[in-house]
Scaffold this motif. Structure first.
Motif, short mmCIF file in Angstrom:
data_model
loop_
_atom_site.label_atom_id
_atom_site.label_comp_id
_atom_site.label_asym_id
_atom_site.label_seq_id
_atom_site.Cartn_x
_atom_site.Cartn_y
_atom_site.Cartn_z
N LYS A 159 28.30 25.81 -75.18
CA LYS A 159 26.91 26.15 -74.79
C LYS A 159 26.54 27.14 -73.72
O LYS A 159 25.68 27.96 -73.94
CB LYS A 159 26.11 24.86 -74.46
CG LYS A 159 24.76 24.68 -73.94
CD LYS A 159 24.06 23.50 -73.79
CE LYS A 159 22.74 23.37 -73.84
NZ LYS A 159 22.14 21.97 -73.64
N ASN A 192 27.58 10.44 -82.07
CA ASN A 192 28.13 11.84 -82.33
C ASN A 192 28.58 12.38 -81.12
O ASN A 192 27.67 12.64 -80.00
CB ASN A 192 27.18 12.84 -82.80
CG ASN A 192 27.95 13.96 -83.45
OD1 ASN A 192 29.03 14.52 -83.15
ND2 ASN A 192 27.25 14.78 -84.18
N TYR A 242 30.07 17.87 -78.96
CA TYR A 242 29.41 18.93 -78.10
C TYR A 242 30.44 19.49 -77.40
O TYR A 242 31.51 19.32 -77.22
CB TYR A 242 28.29 18.18 -77.20
CG TYR A 242 28.94 17.28 -76.14
CD1 TYR A 242 29.22 17.62 -74.88
CD2 TYR A 242 29.26 15.77 -76.55
CE1 TYR A 242 29.63 16.80 -73.93
CE2 TYR A 242 29.56 14.97 -75.66
CZ TYR A 242 29.99 15.52 -74.37
OH TYR A 242 30.48 14.71 -73.48
N THR A 278 24.63 21.24 -80.55
CA THR A 278 23.53 20.09 -80.96
C THR A 278 22.24 20.60 -81.32
O THR A 278 21.75 19.78 -82.20
CB THR A 278 23.48 19.22 -79.47
OG1 THR A 278 22.97 20.21 -78.52
CG2 THR A 278 24.72 18.75 -78.98
N TYR A 325 22.56 20.28 -85.22
CA TYR A 325 22.53 19.03 -85.71
C TYR A 325 21.13 18.61 -85.76
O TYR A 325 20.61 18.21 -86.85
CB TYR A 325 23.36 17.94 -84.87
CG TYR A 325 24.71 18.38 -84.60
CD1 TYR A 325 25.59 18.96 -85.77
CD2 TYR A 325 25.39 18.08 -83.30
CE1 TYR A 325 26.88 19.27 -85.30
CE2 TYR A 325 26.72 18.34 -83.03
CZ TYR A 325 27.46 18.90 -84.16
OH TYR A 325 28.64 19.13 -83.92
N ARG A 326 20.43 18.95 -85.01
CA ARG A 326 18.79 18.99 -84.73
C ARG A 326 18.19 19.59 -86.00
O ARG A 326 17.43 19.06 -86.70
CB ARG A 326 18.32 19.21 -83.56
CG ARG A 326 16.80 19.25 -83.33
CD ARG A 326 16.38 17.99 -83.73
NE ARG A 326 14.57 17.91 -83.62
CZ ARG A 326 13.51 16.99 -83.94
NH1 ARG A 326 14.44 16.26 -84.70
NH2 ARG A 326 12.44 17.19 -83.92
N ASP A 338 24.53 26.47 -78.93
CA ASP A 338 24.49 25.13 -78.69
C ASP A 338 24.56 24.16 -80.20
O ASP A 338 23.83 24.48 -81.00
CB ASP A 338 22.98 24.90 -78.13
CG ASP A 338 22.66 23.32 -77.88
OD1 ASP A 338 23.64 22.33 -78.08
OD2 ASP A 338 21.53 23.10 -77.34
#
Length: 344
Positions: free
Chosen positions: A10, A2, A5, A17, A20-21, A15
């Protein structure tokens, strides 16, 4: 791999990412809510649900939306985030079951100052638990990271649910008759209304207040106040399948005086026999110096949902509700008169 980002975004406080987490951490919780009709998984632009219209010759959709309100402030102070999602679901599904509708699916919206994946996943775990309790699917949601709008530790939580009911089975307050019984279902606490007043009464931001053990409650004040809203969907739907229910009121903001009349037609009045409210409400009234009228006009006072049933069906209704695990009791009756509530 992926490649999504953005270092620039950021640096501005968002952020992607982390989002996604958070989604990865949510997946196991969301999977618990799968029910027949749910199509696909999360991650698409919309949640898909196939309607099963068996037994509904004239299906009608019913939708409800709500949030958790300033009860979230307690979650922030206690750093406990896995129950407020239950509140969010409850405030929606308890409303639509008042129409006789079965909740089908739910979507949530979380807006936060900083996306901490573990915290977002904890919030969603509560949403998922609420959906399991209500028997509906969590078909999706949205998490918005909004630095500068919310503080780093702050978030807001709202959602909506869609249900279905056959047109002939929609509950209509016009069917309420003089002599009908009012059955109250016990609440699990303050639920999700009146917390602006609760926070002022107890000065909850003062150190140690929420950690105070209260013998009358058998737990800390914080634990009692943060107890999630009870979800009444399954026992109520079971009852609706077995006997006539005239009308239902979800006792939320506005307490008895605002919500019970919504379940009555013009020319009918609810007469409620008062009993001693649960200890938590006694504490709120005593420590806040609040009048009885204002208590009943703000809080559920231990009754989270009220059902109007024919007098002849009262005993059977109580038996069925108690078999389903509900603390149910007759709290009054309906009389002819100006629409409203009389407490005596």
């Amino acid at each position: 791999m992926n490649n999504s980002y953005s270092d620039a975004y950021k640096a501005a406080g968002v952020d992607v990412t982390a989002g996604y987490r958070a989604v990865e951490l949510m997946k196991a919780h969301i999977a618990r809510t799968a029910v027949p009709g749910l199509l696909g998984g999360i991650g698409g632009f919309g949640g898909l649900f196939a309607l099963d219209l068996t037994g509904m010759p004239h299906p009608v959709l019913c939708a409800g939306t709500d949030g958790v309100g300033t009860k979230l402030k307690l979650a922030f102070l206690m750093d406990k985030h896995d129950t407020v999602g239950i509140d969010c679901v409850a405030m929606c599904v308890n409303d639509i079951v008042c129409c006789g509708a079965k909740p089908l699916f739910f979507l949530d919206y979380i807006a936060c100052g900083k996306n901490v994946p573990e915290k977002i996943a904890a919030i969603v775990s509560g949403v998922a638990e609420g959906c399991v309790q209500a028997g509906c699917a969590l078909t999706g949601g949205e998490t918005a990271e909004m630095p500068g709008f919310y503080g780093p530790e702050e978030y807001d939580l709202a959602g909506f649910s869609v249900g279905a009911v056959d047109r002939e089975k929609i509950l209509d307050p016009q069917n309420v008759q003089a002599g009908d019984l009012l059955i109250g279902l016990a609440s699990s606490g303050v639920h999700s209304n009146g917390f602006s007043l609760v926070r002022r009464v107890f000065d909850v931001e003062k150190p140690g207040v929420l950690d105070r053990h209260c013998p009358d409650l058998g737990k800390t004040l914080g634990e009692a106040l943060l107890a999630p809203t009870k979800i009444y969907v399954k026992p109520v739907l079971r009852l609706l399948e077995q006997l006539p229910v005239r009308s239902i009121a979800h006792i939320t903001g506005g307490g008895f005086y605002e919500n019970i009349p919504r379940a009555l037609p013009e020319g009918k009045r609810a007469v409620i026999q008062k009993t001693q409210p649960p200890a938590l409400f006694q504490m709120i009234q005593r420590e806040g110096g609040i009048s009885e009228h204002d208590m009943y006009n703000t809080f559920n006072m231990g009754v989270g949902m009220l059902l109007v049933v024919p007098q002849a069906d009262g005993d059977r209704a109580l038996a069925l509700l108690r078999e389903a695990g509900e603390d149910a009791r007759v709290i009054g009756h309906v009389e002819d008169g100006e629409r409203g509530v009389t407490l005596c």
